[in-house]
Write an enzyme that holds these catalytic residues in place. Sequence first.
Site, PDB file in Angstrom:
ATOM      1  N   ASP A 176       0.837  -1.060  -0.081  1.00 48.32           N
ATOM      2  CA  ASP A 176       0.181   0.056   0.011  1.00 48.32           C
ATOM      3  C   ASP A 176       0.768   1.118  -0.094  1.00 48.32           C
ATOM      4  O   ASP A 176       2.034   1.160  -0.654  1.00 48.32           O
ATOM      5  CB  ASP A 176      -1.036  -0.028   1.131  1.00 48.32           C
ATOM      6  CG  ASP A 176      -2.376   0.547   0.940  1.00 48.32           C
ATOM      7  OD1 ASP A 176      -2.297   1.772   0.773  1.00 48.32           O
ATOM      8  OD2 ASP A 176      -3.235  -0.012   0.876  1.00 48.32           O
ATOM      9  N   HIS A 250      -3.811   6.157   3.423  1.00 45.91           N
ATOM     10  CA  HIS A 250      -4.716   4.986   3.163  1.00 45.91           C
ATOM     11  C   HIS A 250      -3.774   3.770   3.642  1.00 45.91           C
ATOM     12  O   HIS A 250      -4.525   2.822   4.160  1.00 45.91           O
ATOM     13  CB  HIS A 250      -4.381   5.182   1.372  1.00 45.91           C
ATOM     14  CG  HIS A 250      -5.505   4.016   0.732  1.00 45.91           C
ATOM     15  ND1 HIS A 250      -4.783   2.593   0.610  1.00 45.91           N
ATOM     16  CD2 HIS A 250      -6.529   4.016   0.218  1.00 45.91           C
ATOM     17  CE1 HIS A 250      -6.083   2.070  -0.057  1.00 45.91           C
ATOM     18  NE2 HIS A 250      -6.901   2.805  -0.335  1.00 45.91           N
ATOM     19  N   SER A 559     -11.373  -0.978  -1.249  1.00 43.85           N
ATOM     20  CA  SER A 559      -9.958  -1.042  -0.453  1.00 43.85           C
ATOM     21  C   SER A 559      -9.998  -1.192   1.039  1.00 43.85           C
ATOM     22  O   SER A 559      -9.329  -1.698   1.621  1.00 43.85           O
ATOM     23  CB  SER A 559      -9.085   0.209  -1.202  1.00 43.85           C
ATOM     24  OG  SER A 559      -9.594   1.410  -0.483  1.00 43.85           O
TER      25      SER A 559
END
Length: 783
Positions: A176, A250, A559
């Site tokens: 990620d 994220h 996600s």
Amino acid sequence: MFLPLRLLFVTIAFAFLANVTSAGPPEADFIGGPGQGGGAPDPARVEEPPVVVPFVPKSPVYIIYLGATKHDDPKLVAQSHLEILKSVLGSEEAAKSSMIYNYQYGFSGFAAKLKPAEAQKLKNHPEVITLVINRKLVMQTTRTWDYLGLFSTPASSKGLLQGSNMGSGAIIGVIDSGIWSESGVFDDNGYGPTPKQWKGQCVSGDQFKAEDCNKKLIGAKYYMDGLNADLATSINSSTEHISPRDHNGHGTQVSSTVAGSFLSNLTFPGLSAGSIMRGAAPKAHIAMYKACWDVQGGMCSVADVWKAFDEAINDGVDVLSVSIGGLSKVRSLDVEVDIAIPALHAVNKGITVVSPAGNGGPRGTTVINISPWIITVAATTLDRSLSAFITLDNNQTFMGQSMYTGPELGFTDVMFSEDQSSVATVKGKVVMYFEKEKPMPGPEILQRNGAVGVIYVRTPSSRLECPANFPCIYIDIDIGSKIYFHMETTSSPKVKISPFKAVIGESVASTVGGSSSRGPSSFSPAILKPDIAAPGLNLLTPRIPTDEDTSEFAYSGTSMATPVIAGIVALLKISHPTWSPAAIKSAIVTTARSTDPYGEPLTAEGTTPKIADAFDYGGGLVDMEKATNPGLVYDMDMNDYVHYLCSAALYTDKRVSALTGNVTTKCPSSSSSILDINVPSITIPDLKGNVKVITRTVTNVGPVDSVYKPVIKAPLGFDVKVSPEELVFNKGTSKAAFTVSVSSGSYKVNTGFFFGSLTWSDGLHNVTIPVSVRTSFIDNFYL
């Protein structure tokens, strides 16, 4: 299609940094109109947009895939790559200068900067299986576990979480955007030693030291050479952390959701004091592989992602959570790029790979990450709504969705506008917009022009894209029409807007989010995708501080559903260490539910909301407790995956033998059908008048002496028969094959898909797979 990262995943979040116990919700950084995917310009500042010429490097990065490694020594593997590249470029010096990465551990290949003519020459090299140009990819909680826990009965209160010791000993790799190691959710208090299998490391860099790892975060690396080589301006420390440190949040959110430690005494408007946050496997270890970067809206490159896979396989991870994907593709060899090939090598070594279905919904055939060896995850809402009230000056009150946390906005003039042309007249007013093709101005633009609030009328959606400090509320067309009628019949209409409150419980419907990508796969419609659904919309997760201020970004979508499943996979792996990735996938899919925890049918958001089906959620909403005791599993191995590659991707004997590293591996005979791959679903996209006979094999992982009988829910109008009429297992029989015969019944025309199910039941276990069928009497004809 995917939107830029910061426009795609805006939602709400907690601020859970180390030594921080509470903070107000952040301002959303969405600057465009809701549902438009981009900002509309301020009319007072309209300028001709500059002509942007895309940067095209003279020598783009290409990825060369060679199959399984032929040597146990990684140095010899890397040397073989150099020799291949040297044969094309003419010298070792040129080959070394061109080389970006060697993939030398989990599989064999390399990434290199090449001129197109050089790439074409290399493509014809006898050892090259696949050569593709480097592509760009994008990145696709407290209540989550309470919500999923509602499926549990009192008898299972000491179920999967406790039985697996909360994932202790499992290593979850996350590919990620990096990690904010100081966050309290990565505290290692009470952790045991790092598992002996671990061979990874913590790599130092900008604002990140090796000492920032601990017994929780046991590894952290970063990869950027592939992306940098294809950018006009290289990533630098003025815009990113050149290290495993997260710059956009994220990766931190994904990591906390998959395996965040317990964090207590949280505060958030509408939630009870002292709430607790944790990840799915709170005692599992995390290894971060930063391959995504906060540039151009959020970007990863295939070359970097492949390197992350290569090293993660070698480092010793048990599970890989990869919330990444490209644009959905129509009939292309998509299986050869993005993450499918490295994921296959990971799965072949016992590492389960979990990835998102994508955020291209509610349109059909938008699902990505469609290979059968990947667990592909759709996103649902929770039983939680963030609701605010609109009160008219006649005391009528309506409820909408909002994240507004400020003081109540008293009765204020309200005006209606069709588009952004009225922005100059909004000062001191609340503005109402109906969702249309014309872009609507975002809340930031309205604030800048003096508006005091905004009401957006749109198709119901789980995505909230408003800031917390501005009265901004979403309502549906029915409520919007009533308010509009009042405005039209009142000389000086006014409205009042309240701050939001969290509504939790049975009265809040659970839905598959409108943004969650839908099946069937356009590449291989006979393989059902997505596989499973999990909460991923409007989760409350940790935030990171940004360079600009103390507010943070937060994300929502498939996600965020991906790490929910990855964490559950880690728990199952600890509980059942001998299960293969396919067996774990089967256990999750065959025990899932088509209802929410309260027994209400799951719906699917879209232009017209509907009851969800297999193309929305695969097997259904995950039931983590039942998955630990599925009774039977549909297992698969490399033979099934080779069958898929030969059928769907047109692989040859030479290619599959190179991929597996076994020269005797060959494609199945031409009579073999892709329908017979042992996936936990049946999808027939082209049924004609004749009967299709499909074979499946199940493995008993329940009581040794068991008898299962089929329960058929045939798709409407189709005839479905199962043989034999019972499956008997004992000490000498742990596997059993059966056939499913499907005919088109009375249909004589091309139809759309109809849905049903097949359940094998022993009275205790109900092992259910979805069945999807479409007739195709006239080939290549749209209905």
